[in-house]
Design a protein around this motif. Structure first.
Motif: not given
Length: 353
Positions: A50-51, A54, A57-58, A242, A245-246, A248, A279
């Protein structure tokens, strides 16, 4: 055996299909953990993946496009996607063999070489089948996957030239690639109560193999060493699919769509925190890429790698909520500083300052 060859072919095809992108990989880890909760590594991989999404997409989010040119952002995504895909391509067949073995009542660890798995791993799977202790197996998988990354990414001339030696990547704190966060669900009744608090850890140096291994084992201790953390993170994983996107985990801070002029966020032009930061979902940010080709090379050379297999000590500090938010503000400050410098340069050129 003909049945074994059919199973090998089926797992290969399934691995390739699920290795399409970060979202499909992340979901696959979760499904395996749900079916076989003794596979601790699968849940650790789900949350770390998941990280990873993120982080991808950052690169198309609120801040980094203002600091990185498209070429470097694309190169960083390529490296993150390669890391993500390499780990999945190596680990998922191992987990699937165990799952099939459980269903058939037969230890299938003898088939691991068919998938190019390092000779480091079979003894740990044999031990797991014998005693059911998930700790040594999880540590061994952390050691194995980080050594794979070291061999195929960190020491690779292409990634060194395009990403790892770049000033932007060397400032990992700026890119937020050094934070791994685990959102803590607050219960069904408080599902709308935000922000969720975050447990997590900070990695100092991505290029240091020992540090990455110790970091991964520390994350394992954080996730499974505190029952309340495990319950809250598991609840988050159940309730929140998931997307990359942050939003989430922090929809009060992040949004998947732009809202400013011409469809763009006003971002750093606004006072901090007045509106959510962009995000995007992974599907909005990046198209699927072909998984990396893996040469049949085994990283394992000596018994030193076994030194990491020892009792896991949960970290004493687990809350990363404020540090994570501070990291977003640091990115915002970097954008404001860059804009100020560019404005000053234009003023000096035109004499209108």
């Amino acid at each position: 055996m003909a049945g074994d060859q059919e199973l090998i072919s089926r797992i290969r095809g399934e691995t390739a299909e699920l290795n399409r992108n970060n979202v499909t990989r992340t979901a696959a880890y979760w499904e395996l953990y749900r079916a076989f909760p003794e596979l601790h590594w699968a849940f650790l991989a789900h949350m770390v993946s998941r990280n990873g999404g993120w982080g991808m997409t950052d690169l198309k989010g609120e801040w980094l496009p203002r600091l990185l040119d498209d070429r470097l952002a694309g190169a960083i995504f390529e490296m993150l996607e390669t890391c993500n895909g390499l780990i999945f391509g190596d680990a998922y067949p191992q987990l699937r063999l165990y799952a099939e073995g459980r269903r058939s009542g037969r230890n299938l660890s003898g088939l691991l070489p068919e998938f190019g798995i390092s000779t480091f791993m079979p003894p740990f799977w044999e031990r797991f089948w014998a005693d059911g202790n998930p700790v040594p197996l999880t540590e061994a998988l952390v050691v194995n996957e980080q050594n794979n990354l070291q061999l195929r990414v960190v020491e690779d001339a292409h990634y060194r030239r395009t990403v790892l030696d770049s000033p932007a990547f060397r400032s990992q704190a700026l890119l937020q690639t050094n934070q791994i966060v685990f959102p803590l669900w607050q219960g069904e009744a408080a599902g709308g109560a935000r922000p969720l608090r975050l447990a997590g850890r900070v990695l100092e140096s991505f290029e240091d193999l020992r540090e990455r291994i110790e970091f991964g084992i520390s994350l394992y201790g954080l996730l499974f060493g505190y029952p309340r953390v495990l319950r809250a993170v598991s609840a988050f994983a159940r309730h929140v699919p998931h997307t990359g996107s942050r939003a989430d985990y922090w929809p009060h801070r992040f949004a998947t769509n732009a809202h400013g002029k011409n469809g763009e966020f006003a971002g750093a032009d606004r006072a901090a925190g007045n509106s959510p930061w962009l995000s995007p979902r992974l599907a909005q940010a990046w198209s699927d890429r072909a998984p990396p080709r893996v040469e049949p090379r085994d990283w394992y050379r000596d018994a030193g790698a076994f030194g990491y297999i020892e009792p896991v000590r949960p970290p004493r500090i687990v809350d990363l909520t404020h540090e994570h938010l501070f990291g977003q503000y640091k990115l915002q400050a970097a954008v404001l500083l860059e804009r100020s410098l560019m404005k000053g340069a234009r003023s000096r050129r035109t004499g209108l300052g």
